[in-house]
Write a protein that holds these residues in place. Structure first.
Motif, mmCIF file in Angstrom:
data_model
loop_
_atom_site.group_PDB
_atom_site.id
_atom_site.type_symbol
_atom_site.label_atom_id
_atom_site.label_comp_id
_atom_site.label_asym_id
_atom_site.label_seq_id
_atom_site.Cartn_x
_atom_site.Cartn_y
_atom_site.Cartn_z
ATOM 1 N N UNK A 98 0.823 -1.205 0.000
ATOM 2 C CA UNK A 98 0.000 0.000 0.000
ATOM 3 C C UNK A 98 0.850 1.245 0.000
ATOM 4 N N UNK A 99 0.191 2.392 0.080
ATOM 5 C CA UNK A 99 0.904 3.670 0.084
ATOM 6 C C UNK A 99 0.083 4.750 0.763
ATOM 7 N N UNK A 100 0.713 5.884 0.993
ATOM 8 C CA UNK A 100 0.073 6.994 1.690
ATOM 9 C C UNK A 100 0.833 8.283 1.386
ATOM 10 N N UNK A 101 0.096 9.409 1.332
ATOM 11 C CA UNK A 101 0.691 10.725 1.105
ATOM 12 C C UNK A 101 0.212 11.679 2.183
ATOM 13 N N UNK A 102 1.107 12.572 2.584
ATOM 14 C CA UNK A 102 0.753 13.552 3.611
ATOM 15 C C UNK A 102 -0.133 14.637 3.012
ATOM 16 N N UNK A 162 10.038 -7.301 4.602
ATOM 17 C CA UNK A 162 9.133 -6.170 4.778
ATOM 18 C C UNK A 162 9.917 -4.876 4.596
ATOM 19 N N UNK A 163 9.333 -3.926 3.861
ATOM 20 C CA UNK A 163 10.059 -2.706 3.505
ATOM 21 C C UNK A 163 9.097 -1.517 3.492
ATOM 22 N N UNK A 164 9.579 -0.384 4.002
ATOM 23 C CA UNK A 164 8.878 0.898 3.916
ATOM 24 C C UNK A 164 9.806 1.894 3.246
ATOM 25 N N UNK A 165 9.305 2.598 2.236
ATOM 26 C CA UNK A 165 10.065 3.652 1.554
ATOM 27 C C UNK A 165 9.335 4.972 1.764
ATOM 28 N N UNK A 168 4.733 0.778 1.233
ATOM 29 C CA UNK A 168 5.170 -0.363 2.038
ATOM 30 C C UNK A 168 4.777 -1.652 1.336
ATOM 31 N N UNK A 169 5.602 -2.658 1.521
ATOM 32 C CA UNK A 169 5.343 -3.996 0.997
ATOM 33 C C UNK A 169 5.854 -5.014 2.008
ATOM 34 N N UNK A 170 5.039 -6.034 2.298
ATOM 35 C CA UNK A 170 5.411 -7.099 3.211
ATOM 36 C C UNK A 170 5.123 -8.434 2.538
ATOM 37 N N UNK A 171 6.111 -9.332 2.567
ATOM 38 C CA UNK A 171 6.018 -10.585 1.832
ATOM 39 C C UNK A 171 6.529 -11.728 2.693
#
Length: 432
Positions: free
Chosen positions: A80-84, A330-333, A93-96
């Motif tokens: 998923x994703x999100x913007x301020x 799992x990664x968050x950018x 973010x992606x979790x596998x």
């Protein structure tokens, strides 16, 4: 007599059975309704629990969760994703699950506003020995941090105390359970433009500055010289068992949980501070499933190739899996945007340059006019020497250099009288 008494007994038992049968039927229906009630109550409590995690955290400070608290049924994949709202940053973010039989990674992204200032929180939690500790951190760590009384005034102290407080609460909650699971935690807290990165365990956070990867955390491995010394001073031992492990068991020197090794495996975080400016481009938080096979520089370069942080996080996870990672990944950018602040400045510079050019152009034209004026003035100055006077004329119009009178005709509009004067003076000289 025996037969009649036997028959009466059978008839009585049959009658009792008929009386019991409706009771059994009612009991069976009660069990069914009870099971239905439990299922519905579980659903209600689970939904209430999710609502509590999403809205009640932060003691009314408006803390909101920007990620889904639910994973796929098989724990395989989530993204998923999100913007301020202010447009200054966005995250993906992606979790596998990867090659593991179970999913023990969790992640969290939260935002709120305190006194008009935006606060963003990002976290990666990699469980070991089970997922209970990592899930507990997801549900409670940021909530406890926002409730800390000195969160805004002394953020670094609040993070350090909250980490250790949350670890104590988790151990107290599971003191009667015969489990010894644990979890890492790598978190980034952004208060305005000030970034605080805290780490416990071997998850990692890396930031990109002008295309260069800068690690903001140092993995807590037992073979780290300072960590090994700390463990041995506490009475522990670090030994090789496929990799360096505390007591030959745990492959990291700091973690939440791990009750049996808590004397040596602490949850005290290492915290780094960073003031963000226009050179910082993005932030990468990930579990060791990524960092085991993807170096810091590769992670940053791959993330910079993607415009959207969600695509970047997915790309990093796919790269780690293709390179042979056997762990959960799992990664968050988090991408920072400074374009709006820099664009007007970059636009004004060429505008200023063009303005300077346009301003200098009329100056050069005035210079040429001023240069032309002394040339016209120099013509009468060469009256005594006709040869020199004819030289500039031959430069301008070489065909009419032999006939000075024809040259004066087009120039009669400018100075007809001044050019006839030297002709009369030449005639008088020739008569003399």
């Amino acid at each position: 007599m025996v037969c009649s008494s036997y028959l009466r007994t059978v008839i009585l038992q049959a009658g009792n059975i008929q009386k019991v049968t409706p009771g059994l039927a009612r009991f069976a229906s009660f069990q069914t309704s009870l099971k239905t009630a439990f299922v519905s109550s579980d659903r209600i409590f689970s939904s209430v629990r999710r609502m509590m995690v999403d809205t009640s955290a932060g003691a009314g400070r408006g803390l909101t969760t920007n990620t889904s608290s639910e994973k796929d049924d098989d724990g395989g994949f989530a993204s998923g994703g999100w913007k301020s709202d202010d447009g200054k940053l966005s995250c993906g973010y992606t979790s596998f699950r990867g090659k593991r039989a179970s999913m023990e990674d969790f992640y969290d992204v939260k935002t709120c506003k305190i006194n008009g200032q935006t606060v963003c929180l990002f976290g990666i939690f990699d469980g070991h020995g089970g997922s209970r500790a990592a899930e507990y951190l997801k549900e409670n760590l940021f909530k406890n941090l926002m409730n800390h009384p000195e969160f805004m005034t002394n953020t670094k102290l609040a993070i350090s105390e909250t980490y250790q407080q949350t670890d104590s609460e988790f151990l107290e909650l599971g003191k009667d359970m015969f489990r010894d699971d644990g979890s890492t935690a790598s978190t980034a807290v952004l208060v305005g433009n000030h970034l605080y990165v805290a780490n416990v365990g071997d998850s990692r956070t890396v930031i990109s500055k002008a295309g260069k990867a800068i690690p903001l955390s140092d993995d807590h491995k037992p073979n780290r010289s300072d960590e090994r010394k700390r463990i041995e001073n506490a009475g522990g031992v670090v030994m090789w068992a496929g990799t360096w492990r505390v007591g030959g068991v745990l492959a990291m020197s700091r973690a939440f949980g791990n009750r049996m090794l808590k004397q040596f495996v602490v949850a005290e975080p290492e915290i780094q501070e960073q003031e963000l400016d226009e050179e910082f481009e993005l932030l990468v938080l990930a579990s060791d499933g990524l960092w085991d096979v993807v170096p810091n520089e590769d992670a940053v370069s791959l993330a910079l190739l993607e415009e959207e942080p969600e695509s970047a996080a997915r790309k990093l996870v796919e790269t780690a899996f293709s390179r042979g990672s056997a762990d959960n990944i799992t990664c968050i950018v988090v991408r920072f945007y400074h374009v709006k602040a820099t664009e007007p400045e970059t636009k004004t510079e060429p505008e200023k340059a063009t303005e300077m050019e346009t301003e200098t152009e009329p100056e050069t034209t005035t210079e040429t006019t001023t240069k032309a004026e002394p040339e016209t003035i120099a013509e009468p100055a060469t009256k005594t020497e006709p040869e020199t006077a004819t030289e500039p004329e031959t430069k301008i119009e070489p065909e009419t250099s032999t006939e000075p009178e024809t040259k004066t005709e087009p120039e009669t509009s400018t100075e007809p009288e001044t050019k006839t004067e030297p002709e009369t003076s030449n005639q008088t000289r020739s008569q003399n």
